[in-house]
Scaffold this motif. Structure first.
Motif, PDB file in Angstrom:
ATOM      1  N   GLN A 202       0.785  -1.220  -0.027  1.00  0.00           N
ATOM      2  CA  GLN A 202       0.056   0.080   0.072  1.00  0.00           C
ATOM      3  C   GLN A 202       0.720   1.339  -0.004  1.00  0.00           C
ATOM      4  OE1 GLN A 202      -3.756  -0.031   0.360  1.00  0.00           O
ATOM      5  NE2 GLN A 202      -3.215  -2.239  -0.399  1.00  0.00           N
ATOM      6  N   VAL A 203       2.037   1.082   0.512  1.00  0.00           N
ATOM      7  CA  VAL A 203       2.699   2.477   0.716  1.00  0.00           C
ATOM      8  C   VAL A 203       4.232   2.431   0.138  1.00  0.00           C
ATOM      9  CG1 VAL A 203       3.754   3.940   2.521  1.00  0.00           C
ATOM     10  CG2 VAL A 203       1.586   2.711   2.910  1.00  0.00           C
ATOM     11  N   LEU A 204       4.693   3.468  -0.417  1.00  0.00           N
ATOM     12  CA  LEU A 204       5.617   3.523  -1.218  1.00  0.00           C
ATOM     13  C   LEU A 204       6.597   4.977  -0.442  1.00  0.00           C
ATOM     14  CD1 LEU A 204       7.835   3.225  -3.574  1.00  0.00           C
ATOM     15  CD2 LEU A 204       6.299   4.772  -4.827  1.00  0.00           C
TER      16      LEU A 204
ATOM     17  N   LEU B 130       8.837   7.692  -0.376  1.00  0.00           N
ATOM     18  CA  LEU B 130       9.215   8.655  -1.315  1.00  0.00           C
ATOM     19  C   LEU B 130      10.265   9.708  -0.520  1.00  0.00           C
ATOM     20  CD1 LEU B 130       6.692   8.765  -3.927  1.00  0.00           C
ATOM     21  CD2 LEU B 130       8.923   7.498  -4.403  1.00  0.00           C
TER      22      LEU B 130
ATOM     23  N   ASN C  31       9.298  13.500   0.465  1.00  0.00           N
ATOM     24  CA  ASN C  31       8.790  13.761   1.685  1.00  0.00           C
ATOM     25  C   ASN C  31       9.565  14.245   2.861  1.00  0.00           C
ATOM     26  OD1 ASN C  31       6.780  11.006   0.563  1.00  0.00           O
ATOM     27  ND2 ASN C  31       5.717  13.186   0.962  1.00  0.00           N
TER      28      ASN C  31
ATOM     29  N   PHE D 157      -3.186   9.585   6.030  1.00  0.00           N
ATOM     30  CA  PHE D 157      -3.021   7.980   5.655  1.00  0.00           C
ATOM     31  C   PHE D 157      -1.993   7.408   6.199  1.00  0.00           C
ATOM     32  CE2 PHE D 157      -1.208   5.216   2.652  1.00  0.00           C
ATOM     33  CZ  PHE D 157      -2.281   4.260   2.258  1.00  0.00           C
ATOM     34  N   THR D 158      -0.977   8.143   6.235  1.00  0.00           N
ATOM     35  CA  THR D 158       0.310   7.581   6.713  1.00  0.00           C
ATOM     36  C   THR D 158       0.714   7.747   8.162  1.00  0.00           C
ATOM     37  OG1 THR D 158       1.414   9.631   6.168  1.00  0.00           O
ATOM     38  CG2 THR D 158       1.982   7.791   4.738  1.00  0.00           C
TER      39      THR D 158
ATOM     40  N   ASP E 153       1.227  16.035  -3.252  1.00  0.00           N
ATOM     41  CA  ASP E 153       2.128  14.987  -3.603  1.00  0.00           C
ATOM     42  C   ASP E 153       1.863  13.770  -4.223  1.00  0.00           C
ATOM     43  OD1 ASP E 153       1.128  14.697  -1.110  1.00  0.00           O
ATOM     44  OD2 ASP E 153       3.049  14.002   0.140  1.00  0.00           O
ATOM     45  N   ILE E 154       0.932  13.037  -3.224  1.00  0.00           N
ATOM     46  CA  ILE E 154       0.640  11.694  -3.486  1.00  0.00           C
ATOM     47  C   ILE E 154      -0.815  11.832  -3.085  1.00  0.00           C
ATOM     48  CG2 ILE E 154       0.841   9.340  -2.758  1.00  0.00           C
ATOM     49  CD1 ILE E 154       3.643  10.299  -1.552  1.00  0.00           C
ATOM     50  N   ILE E 155      -1.635  10.871  -4.043  1.00  0.00           N
ATOM     51  CA  ILE E 155      -3.094  10.727  -3.580  1.00  0.00           C
ATOM     52  C   ILE E 155      -3.144   9.256  -3.591  1.00  0.00           C
ATOM     53  CG2 ILE E 155      -3.815  10.624  -5.934  1.00  0.00           C
ATOM     54  CD1 ILE E 155      -6.482  12.169  -4.791  1.00  0.00           C
ATOM     55  N   ALA E 156      -3.761   8.785  -2.382  1.00  0.00           N
ATOM     56  CA  ALA E 156      -3.944   7.544  -1.870  1.00  0.00           C
ATOM     57  C   ALA E 156      -5.757   7.255  -2.057  1.00  0.00           C
ATOM     58  CB  ALA E 156      -3.521   7.178  -0.672  1.00  0.00           C
ATOM     59  N   ASN E 157      -6.293   7.412  -0.743  1.00  0.00           N
ATOM     60  CA  ASN E 157      -7.604   7.326  -0.613  1.00  0.00           C
ATOM     61  C   ASN E 157      -8.377   8.610  -0.986  1.00  0.00           C
ATOM     62  OD1 ASN E 157      -7.466   4.705   0.124  1.00  0.00           O
ATOM     63  ND2 ASN E 157      -6.974   5.213   2.245  1.00  0.00           N
ATOM     64  N   GLY E 158      -7.683   9.805  -1.113  1.00  0.00           N
ATOM     65  CA  GLY E 158      -8.239  11.004  -1.351  1.00  0.00           C
ATOM     66  C   GLY E 158      -8.748  11.914  -0.326  1.00  0.00           C
ATOM     67  N   ASP E 159      -8.588  11.386   0.945  1.00  0.00           N
ATOM     68  CA  ASP E 159      -9.041  12.192   2.282  1.00  0.00           C
ATOM     69  C   ASP E 159      -8.484  13.495   2.227  1.00  0.00           C
ATOM     70  OD1 ASP E 159     -10.874  10.172   3.140  1.00  0.00           O
ATOM     71  OD2 ASP E 159      -8.994   8.997   3.799  1.00  0.00           O
ATOM     72  N   ALA E 160      -7.233  13.833   2.247  1.00  0.00           N
ATOM     73  CA  ALA E 160      -6.555  14.880   2.316  1.00  0.00           C
ATOM     74  C   ALA E 160      -7.011  15.736   1.057  1.00  0.00           C
ATOM     75  CB  ALA E 160      -5.187  14.833   2.192  1.00  0.00           C
TER      76      ALA E 160
ATOM     77  N   LYS F 156      -1.629   6.706  -6.653  1.00  0.00           N
ATOM     78  CA  LYS F 156      -1.678   5.553  -6.683  1.00  0.00           C
ATOM     79  C   LYS F 156      -3.030   4.749  -7.063  1.00  0.00           C
ATOM     80  CE  LYS F 156      -0.354   5.615  -2.282  1.00  0.00           C
ATOM     81  NZ  LYS F 156      -0.327   4.779  -1.060  1.00  0.00           N
TER      82      LYS F 156
END
Ligand code: 5GP
Length: 190
Positions: free
Chosen positions: A18-20, A22, A27, A99-100, A125-132, A156
């Motif tokens: 799930q997590v990369l 960077l 980051n 997320f993190t 920077d990064i989109i995962a579930n999109g909450d931020a 992602k």
């Protein structure tokens, strides 16, 4: 963005499927030359959108959002992660899960720096579930400004955030799309 893919392959660390990590690029450490390239790329993609402000959320979005704003010659505004004693009582706020970090944080943006006259480009920077991203999109919408689009460095695509935002009719451009991190391997979506 081919150069960015190469750098991610060289310097990214797959922590789980799930997590990369960077940290070497986004980051923790920032490569100014690569970051300015990313800014040029976003500025080019949104060149005709009439952007008046670039917005992001502190802290990892700031460098690339700065590069984009510099190229577009418009101000950068970053949403702050928590209220301070100096915060504007009139600020626009949203609560977002991280997320993190596995915690909830409040993000705030002062009405002083965004208004109904603005055409806003949101860079992250990064989109995962999109909450931020959804939190900041709500703030932009409540300000009355027009959101012309969202530019993310890493999408992602195996997580739902980018898809659900596009389904809202929002233009979302990513510099690289990662379709899988399974078995420790980074697989890009072409
Ligand atoms: P979301 O709200 O879309 O679930 O997560 C967005 C934020 O979480 C990003 O701005 C980023 O800081 C962090 N994040 C999400 N996924 C990853 C990841 O795979 N690697 C890193 N380094 N950060 C991530």
């Amino acid at each position: 963005m081919e150069l960015l893919k190469q750098r991610i392959l060289q310097e990214g660390v797959v922590l789980s499927d799930q997590v990369l990590k960077l940290d070497a690029l986004l980051n923790h450490q920032v490569d100014p030359m690569l970051t300015m390239e990313m800014g040029r790329e976003f500025a080019g993609r949104f060149a005709d959108a009439g952007v008046t402000r670039v917005v992001t959320v502190e802290s990892s979005g700031i460098a690339v959002a700065f590069a984009t704003a510099y190229e577009m010659k418009v101000p950068l505004v970053f949403a702050r992660r928590k209220k301070t004693l100096l915060a504007d009582p009139d600020a626009l706020c949203e609560r977002v899960p991280s997320f993190t970090k596995g915690i909830v944080t409040d993000i705030m943006l002062s009405r002083q720096f965004i208004s109904a006259d603005d055409k806003v480009l949101f860079i992250d920077d990064i989109i995962a579930n999109g909450d931020a991203a959804r939190g900041l999109i709500k703030i932009i919408q409540r300000s009355g400004a027009e959101l012309v689009g969202l530019g993310v460095v890493v999408e992602k695509s195996f997580q739902a955030g980018a898809r659900t935002i596009r389904e809202q009719g929002i233009r979302l451009e990513s510099l690289v799309r990662i379709m899988s991190l399974s078995e420790g391997t980074i697989v890009f979506d072409e």
